[in-house]
Design a protein around this motif. Structure first.
Motif, short mmCIF file in Angstrom:
data_model
loop_
_atom_site.label_atom_id
_atom_site.label_comp_id
_atom_site.label_asym_id
_atom_site.label_seq_id
_atom_site.Cartn_x
_atom_site.Cartn_y
_atom_site.Cartn_z
N GLN A 1 0.86 -1.18 0.00
CA GLN A 1 0.00 0.00 0.00
C GLN A 1 0.90 1.23 0.00
N ARG A 2 0.62 2.20 -0.91
CA ARG A 2 1.47 3.39 -0.95
C ARG A 2 0.67 4.58 -1.47
N THR A 3 1.31 5.76 -1.45
CA THR A 3 0.66 6.94 -2.00
C THR A 3 1.09 7.10 -3.44
N ASP B 1 8.97 15.44 -1.66
CA ASP B 1 9.12 15.45 -0.20
C ASP B 1 7.81 15.12 0.48
N ILE B 2 6.77 15.81 0.05
CA ILE B 2 5.47 15.60 0.70
C ILE B 2 4.99 14.18 0.45
N ARG B 3 5.25 13.70 -0.74
CA ARG B 3 4.80 12.35 -1.05
C ARG B 3 5.41 11.34 -0.08
N GLY B 4 6.72 11.51 0.21
CA GLY B 4 7.40 10.62 1.15
C GLY B 4 6.73 10.66 2.52
N GLU B 5 6.41 11.88 2.95
CA GLU B 5 5.77 12.02 4.26
C GLU B 5 4.42 11.31 4.28
N MET B 6 3.69 11.45 3.16
CA MET B 6 2.37 10.83 3.10
C MET B 6 2.48 9.31 3.15
N ASP B 7 3.49 8.77 2.48
CA ASP B 7 3.69 7.31 2.50
C ASP B 7 3.92 6.82 3.93
N ALA B 8 4.75 7.58 4.65
CA ALA B 8 5.05 7.18 6.02
C ALA B 8 3.77 7.17 6.86
N LYS B 9 2.95 8.18 6.66
CA LYS B 9 1.69 8.26 7.43
C LYS B 9 0.78 7.08 7.08
N GLN B 10 0.71 6.77 5.77
CA GLN B 10 -0.13 5.65 5.34
C GLN B 10 0.26 4.37 6.07
N ALA B 11 1.59 4.16 6.13
CA ALA B 11 2.09 2.94 6.75
C ALA B 11 1.69 2.93 8.23
N SER B 12 1.74 4.10 8.87
CA SER B 12 1.43 4.10 10.30
C SER B 12 -0.07 3.85 10.53
N ILE C 1 -4.23 10.72 12.45
CA ILE C 1 -3.34 10.57 11.28
C ILE C 1 -4.08 10.97 10.00
N TYR C 2 -5.36 10.57 9.91
CA TYR C 2 -6.14 10.95 8.73
C TYR C 2 -6.17 12.47 8.58
N GLY C 3 -6.32 13.16 9.72
CA GLY C 3 -6.35 14.63 9.71
C GLY C 3 -5.05 15.20 9.14
N ARG D 1 -4.80 14.72 5.44
CA ARG D 1 -5.62 15.67 4.68
C ARG D 1 -4.85 16.97 4.43
N GLU D 2 -4.19 17.45 5.47
CA GLU D 2 -3.42 18.70 5.34
C GLU D 2 -2.29 18.53 4.32
N LEU D 3 -1.60 17.39 4.45
CA LEU D 3 -0.49 17.14 3.53
C LEU D 3 -0.98 17.11 2.08
N ARG D 4 -2.14 16.46 1.91
CA ARG D 4 -2.69 16.34 0.55
C ARG D 4 -2.99 17.71 -0.05
N LYS D 5 -3.51 18.59 0.82
CA LYS D 5 -3.88 19.93 0.36
C LYS D 5 -2.62 20.65 -0.16
N GLU D 6 -1.60 20.57 0.62
CA GLU D 6 -0.34 21.22 0.28
C GLU D 6 0.22 20.62 -1.03
N TYR D 7 0.16 19.30 -1.07
CA TYR D 7 0.66 18.55 -2.23
C TYR D 7 -0.04 19.05 -3.50
N ARG D 8 -1.36 19.15 -3.40
CA ARG D 8 -2.14 19.55 -4.58
C ARG D 8 -1.84 20.97 -5.01
N GLN D 9 -1.67 21.85 -4.03
CA GLN D 9 -1.39 23.25 -4.39
C GLN D 9 -0.09 23.35 -5.17
#
Ligand SMILES: Nc1ncnc2c1ncn2[C@@H]1O[C@H](COP(=O)(O)OP(=O)(O)OP(=O)(O)O)[C@@H](O)[C@H]1O
Length: 698
Positions: free
Chosen positions: A53-55, A303-314, A327-329, A332-340
């Motif tokens: 499972q990954r981002t 960078d953000i993608r790596g952080e998101m992967d780590a969160k997914q794993a946790s 963690i879901y919260g 969500r923040e990371l995703r917002k930043e990623y998309r921008q």
């Protein structure tokens, strides 16, 4: 002249009936058939677990599913899931839960798109960002109806319906016959053009001059092998020379990728929109997503993608509900930043591209919202529903449209038989006979209505493509036809040219006398088969030896009947044996199996042929007609299957015949003429048709 709101309203109701037909079909299949039957029919895969499972791109959760080690792991069973399919991933229903689970679409787990298919696993990108991934027990994947496409068509037609007359562009007015196309002067049509490709033939050059001079709309009619794509590439280069910005679309990913690949050597600043998982590998370098990753800003996005992967794993490790929520919260923040960040990179890349390519559907995405184009060019336009062609037209407001296609090839498949309203939709869990009955009733109603006096609305049909409608509306003055074909031997060309193209096709010198015996690189023995371009084995004089059989779909009759689960279908064993014999003869002369295709309209026959040929002639292509359209082969063998005393060739009659044990297949929806004509235009050097002239001839 067509009234625009009436047209749009009518399309909306036809589209809704089509969606209902598709949803009904899928729902019926999943609710009335056991998972094991769905698996055998290729619509589901059982006994899975999440192997990784990954981002993925766009911040989506991507699951890789493989066979559960508890069932021994290994290769997945045969299945029909393909990249781009919409699937549900859910815990596999057990015992008493089974029926309830399958009936309730809401309890089917999470939904996603298949992004990769390997022998041992399938990768799915989940739709919802915070989807709760199923964890315990064995999982299953089941194919779902694709309503995403319909939603976009619906939005497009609703937009058209609501537009005020003052908002209609000159193009829209011409497309509905409210004004005539602006006339072109002789000088414009004969203007001197500096060709990038000096080898273009006269009809190709003429079509390009015509498309360049047209103000609103131009149709390029390209029969098979006449160099339609070749012509479009030159047209794109010419438009670029004239500083025009172009949006190039096609109904399928493959139709768009084909152009990207052929445009690529010209070093044109272009970008291909669309999910990378659905693009051909050679096209990826032009894909927006990949360009986004390779540009300067990519590092911060990574960078953000790596952080998101780590969160997914946790999340997967955490059993505590509150922690998971936290963690879901954060995700969500990371995703917002990623998309921008991603959004900024994307918009810069798009602005620099003079050519943007996407599927018709993809042109309705947010990327093109504020982008302007001078021309929308649609390839394979006769394979698209009219509503699909309106997606890029309305999304960009471009003033000019060029459609390329061949309206004499198979149109898109329609499931709803133009049932006007979705009255045939059964209540949840209704039995299949009721549906068939419902469809029949609505059809009768429609027929009664049209007898009383047709209204304009009744003339609007889903299967009428924009290409067709424009030809009827404005006639040949908006069209140019390519007439030199570079594929078929002259003799093979003769029949389709006469039957479909007013005998206008000319075989190019390089191909008109090519035979199998002349295959380059092959030491082909000269036999009757390799020196004859066209052979017909007529089985009508066989005293009934070559009679067709109807497959019985009784599931209880064991694994022998496995193929019949796909459809109530016809087989013709003797014909299949004759196909095998002929293929064997060809291969013996030195023709490679990969240069041969065998085509038949019935799934039953396809399964039989597959048993006879696949292992013996590795690399041979076996296909139904829909799948085969557009592809060429050195030799094509056609098995027509139908042979009966009544002379019945009712392929279409089977289209909606759903009964308890049968699963409809697209392959049984075409009629004999269509099969024949499509197959006729595919071979280069040899065509062999096997059939009963008395049955099929009628
Ligand atoms: N002017 C030309 N001179 C020589 N060969 C040509 C010319 N135009 C097209 N061809 C060749 O004809 C073949 C068919 O071309 P292309 O793939 O562009 O045709 P198409 O009509 O788009 O094909 P399809 O029938 O598969 O849609 C190709 O091998 C191409 O190189």
């Amino acid at each position: 002249m067509t009234d625009i709101p009436t047209f749009a309203t009518s399309q909306l109701s036809l589209l809704s009936a089509e969606l209902q037909a598709e949803l009904t079909e899928t729902q019926l299949l999943t609710s009335t058939h056991a998972p094991s039957i769905l698996q055998r029919a290729g619509l589901a895969v059982l006994n899975l677990h999440i192997s990784s499972q990954r981002t993925g791109l766009g911040g989506k959760t991507v699951l890789e599913l493989s066979l559960d080690p508890a069932v021994g792991g290994g290769e997945l069973p045969e299945h029909g899931l393909r990249v781009g399919d919409i699937v549900g991933v859910a815990e596999q229903p057990r015992g008493a839960e089974r029926k309830k689970e399958r009936e309730g679409m809401e309890s089917r787990g999470v939904e996603g798109v298949v992004t990769k298919v390997h022998r041992e696993n399938v990768t799915v990108a989940l739709d919802k960002e915070d989807a709760d991934v199923p964890t315990g027990g064995k999982l299953w994947l089941v194919k779902l109806a694709n309503d995403v496409t319909w939603k976009r068509l619906n939005q497009t037609m609703t937009k058209l319906q609501k537009m005020q007359p003052s908002e209609h562009s000159s193009l829209t007015q011409v497309l509905f016959g409210q004004s005539s196309p602006t006339p072109m002067s002789k000088d414009e049509l004969n203007a001197k053009v500096k060709w990038h490709d000096p080898s273009l033939n006269d009809s190709q050059q003429d079509a390009i001059r015509f498309a360049l001079a047209s103000r609103e709309v131009a149709l390029i009619h390209g029969p098979p092998g006449t160099g339609k794509t070749h012509t479009l590439i030159e047209l794109i280069l010419q438009l670029l020379d004239r500083k025009q910005r172009i949006l190039v679309c096609g109904p399928s990913n493959i139709s768009v990728d084909n152009i990207v690949e052929r445009l690529s050597p010209h070093k044109v600043p272009m970008v291909r929109l669309g999910h990378p998982a659905r693009l051909l590998p050679g096209v990826l370098n032009h894909s927006l997503e990949v360009l986004t990753k390779t540009s300067e800003a990519a590092a911060i996005v990574q960078d953000i993608r790596g952080e998101m992967d780590a969160k997914q794993a946790s999340i997967r490790k955490t059993r505590n509900g509150r922690e998971r929520k936290a963690i879901y919260g954060e995700m969500r923040e990371l995703r917002k930043e990623y998309r921008q960040r991603e959004g900024r990179v994307v918009s810069d890349l798009l602005k620099q591209s003079k050519v943007v390519l996407s599927t018709l559907h993809g042109a309705g995405g947010f990327h093109l919202k504020n982008e302007q184009f001078d021309v929308v060019l649609v390839d394979e336009a006769s394979q698209a529903l009219e509503a699909q062609c309106w997606i890029p037209v309305l999304a960009t407001g471009a003033p000019k449209l060029v459609l390329a296609g061949d309206h004499l090839q198979l149109p898109p498949t329609i499931k709803s038989l133009n049932v006007k309203e979705a009255k045939a939709t059964p209540k949840k869990g209704a039995n299949v006979d009721e549906v068939a009955d419902g469809v029949a009733k609505v059809k009768v109603k429609n027929e009664e209505k049209s007898e009383k006096g047709k209204t304009k609305e009744d003339d609007i049909k889903l299967e009428t493509t924009l290409f067709d409608r424009l030809l009827t509306l404005h006639g040949n003055k908006i069209k140019r036809m390519l007439t030199t074909q570079y594929r078929m031997h002259e003799t093979i060309m003769e029949f389709p040219s006469c039957a479909l193209y007013d005998s206008k096709l000319i075989a190019a010198d390089a191909v008109k006398a090519r035979l199998l015996k002349d295959l380059p690189g092959g030491d082909i023995t000269e036999t009757e088969d390799t020196t004859e371009p066209l052979i017909f084995f007529d089985t009508s004089a066989s005293n009934g030896d070559f009679r067709e059989k109807t497959e019985d779909n009784d599931e209880s009759s064991g694994p022998k009947k496995k193929s019949s689960l796909l459809a109530e279908s016809k087989v013709n064993e003797h014909e299949a044996a004759l196909v095998a014999l002929h293929v064997g003869n060809l291969v013996e002369t030195g023709v490679k199996p990969e240069d041969i295709a065998v085509v038949t309209p019935y799934n039953g026959q396809l399964a039989l042929l597959s048993q006879l040929l696949k292992e013996r002639f590795v690399g041979i292509e076996l296909g139904s007609v829909d799948g085969f359209q557009g592809r060429e082969k050195e030799a094509v063998v056609v098995s027509l299957v139908r042979s009966n005393e009544e002379g019945e060739v009712g392929f279409l009659g089977e289209k909606r015949r759903l009964n308890g044990d049968s699963i409809p297949s697209p392959c049984s929806c075409r009629d004999a003429d269509e099969v024949f004509l499509v197959a006729m235009t595919r071979p280069k050097r040899h065509l062999c048709v096997i059939g009963d002239s008395e049955t099929v001839g009628r």
